[in-house]
Every structure is written in C-alpha cells, then in structure tokens.
Design a protein around this motif. Structure first.
Motif, PDB file in Angstrom:
ATOM      1  N   ALA A  32      -2.494 -49.615  34.720  1.00  0.00           N
ATOM      2  CA  ALA A  32      -1.515 -49.176  35.726  1.00  0.00           C
ATOM      3  C   ALA A  32      -1.806 -47.740  36.161  1.00  0.00           C
ATOM      4  O   ALA A  32      -1.728 -47.417  37.355  1.00  0.00           O
ATOM      5  CB  ALA A  32      -0.100 -49.292  35.172  1.00  0.00           C
ATOM      6  N   GLN A  35      -4.878 -47.626  38.404  1.00  0.00           N
ATOM      7  CA  GLN A  35      -4.599 -48.213  39.716  1.00  0.00           C
ATOM      8  C   GLN A  35      -3.638 -47.364  40.538  1.00  0.00           C
ATOM      9  O   GLN A  35      -3.300 -47.712  41.659  1.00  0.00           O
ATOM     10  CB  GLN A  35      -4.052 -49.631  39.547  1.00  0.00           C
ATOM     11  CG  GLN A  35      -5.085 -50.595  39.003  1.00  0.00           C
ATOM     12  CD  GLN A  35      -4.515 -51.984  38.736  1.00  0.00           C
ATOM     13  OE1 GLN A  35      -3.303 -52.187  38.644  1.00  0.00           O
ATOM     14  NE2 GLN A  35      -5.405 -52.943  38.581  1.00  0.00           N
ATOM     15  N   ASP A  37      -0.510 -46.834  39.881  1.00  0.00           N
ATOM     16  CA  ASP A  37       0.864 -47.336  39.816  1.00  0.00           C
ATOM     17  C   ASP A  37       1.599 -46.565  38.718  1.00  0.00           C
ATOM     18  O   ASP A  37       1.880 -47.086  37.639  1.00  0.00           O
ATOM     19  CB  ASP A  37       0.878 -48.841  39.538  1.00  0.00           C
ATOM     20  CG  ASP A  37       2.252 -49.447  39.746  1.00  0.00           C
ATOM     21  OD1 ASP A  37       3.239 -48.681  39.898  1.00  0.00           O
ATOM     22  OD2 ASP A  37       2.355 -50.684  39.745  1.00  0.00           O
ATOM     23  N   GLU A  40       5.030 -47.747  37.273  1.00  0.00           N
ATOM     24  CA  GLU A  40       4.885 -48.799  36.267  1.00  0.00           C
ATOM     25  C   GLU A  40       4.268 -48.244  34.978  1.00  0.00           C
ATOM     26  O   GLU A  40       4.643 -48.648  33.875  1.00  0.00           O
ATOM     27  CB  GLU A  40       3.992 -49.930  36.793  1.00  0.00           C
ATOM     28  CG  GLU A  40       3.789 -51.045  35.779  1.00  0.00           C
ATOM     29  CD  GLU A  40       2.811 -52.123  36.249  1.00  0.00           C
ATOM     30  OE1 GLU A  40       2.198 -52.756  35.372  1.00  0.00           O
ATOM     31  OE2 GLU A  40       2.658 -52.321  37.456  1.00  0.00           O
TER      32      GLU A  40
END
Length: 166
Positions: A32, A35, A37, A40
């Motif tokens: 996460a 990426q 994110d 998250e």
C-alpha cells in the motif's frame, strides 16, 4: 494429560501461523505504501507495530507514510524511534531529514544528512538532500557543488543534474 498435550500442540502450531500473518500484514502495508495508498497503509502499519513495536524498518516506513499524510511531527517521532532501535541504519536519518526539511528545520535536516555522509561520503541521496538544505539556506555555491557530487555519485541521477544546472 491428553488435554494438556492437545493444548500445547495447538499453541505450537499457532505460532507459525501468527508469524505468517504478521509477515503478510507487513507485506500488505509495504505494498500500500509503495502504491501511494497512504490512507490504507497507515492503519496497516499501526496494526503491524502493535504486534512488533521493535521493528525499526516498520517504524521508518510508517514514518514515511505519516509524512506523506502531513503528520510531520509523527513522522519525525517514528524515524527517531527507528534510529534508537537501529542506530547504524541510514534510511531513518535520510527520512527524518526529509521531515525536518518540511518543518524548515534546516540545521536538524543537515545534521541527519551529514551523519550519513560521515559514513558514506558518496551517498547520492544524502548529498542531494543536503544540497536542497544549503539552497534553502541561501548558500547556492555549496548547493551547486553538492548537486554535482550527487550526480557523480549516482550517474543517471537526473534531478541532481538538473538542480545543479539551475
């Protein structure tokens, strides 16, 4: 006696599963984070660190996520904790320096980058980040020299080359 044996056996069998779950949680948090994110990633790092509070790499990774989410003081706290647990690692110093730059704490950021450069004078990231600090402090000749050193230390480091040219 059989109940005790069954209980012990079930405990022994549960340990590898917990270790696997913990490793899986680490991988989820790392994925996460990579990426981008971060919303998250943060609770995943929190959950991992609840179970493994002495994991210096996880603390440093969570610190990076916290910085990306705008929690600069939390990022510095995590990087500092990581440094306490793994005092010879360079990444938490580099990461803490980046957070200190966000606060415009140039002397603290420079101290972290210089700590790295004392151990590895060719660390391109530390050279580049120290150049940013020197530029922010108005010392453009020093910044330019450091950008040049960073570009030499890591051929193909386009940001260092372009920053040197500016």
């Amino acid at each position: 006696m059989n109940r005790i044996l069954v209980l012990l056996l079930s405990l022994v069998l549960a340990l590898p599963a917990q270790a696997f779950d913990l490793q899986g949680l680490y991988e989820q948090a790392l994925t996460a984070s990579r990426q981008g994110d971060f919303v998250e990633a943060l609770p995943l790092w929190d959950r991992f660190l609840e179970q493994a509070p002495e994991d210096a790499a996880a603390l440093s990774n969570r610190g990076n996520v916290r910085l990306a989410l705008g929690d600069v003081s939390g990022a510095i706290e995590d990087q500092t904790a990581s440094i306490v647990l793994a005092p010879d690692e360079t990444d938490p110093h580099l990461n803490r320096g980046t957070a200190e730059e966000a606060l415009q704490d140039w002397s603290a950021a420079a101290a972290d980058y210089l700590w790295i450069l004392e151990r590895d004078p060719q660390d391109a990231s530390a050279l580049y980040n120290l150049a940013n600090v020197r530029g922010s402090q108005g010392d453009w000749p020093e910044a330019r020299a450091l950008y040049g050193q960073a570009a030499l230390a890591r051929p193909g480091f386009a940001m260092a080359r372009s920053s040197e040219a500016l």
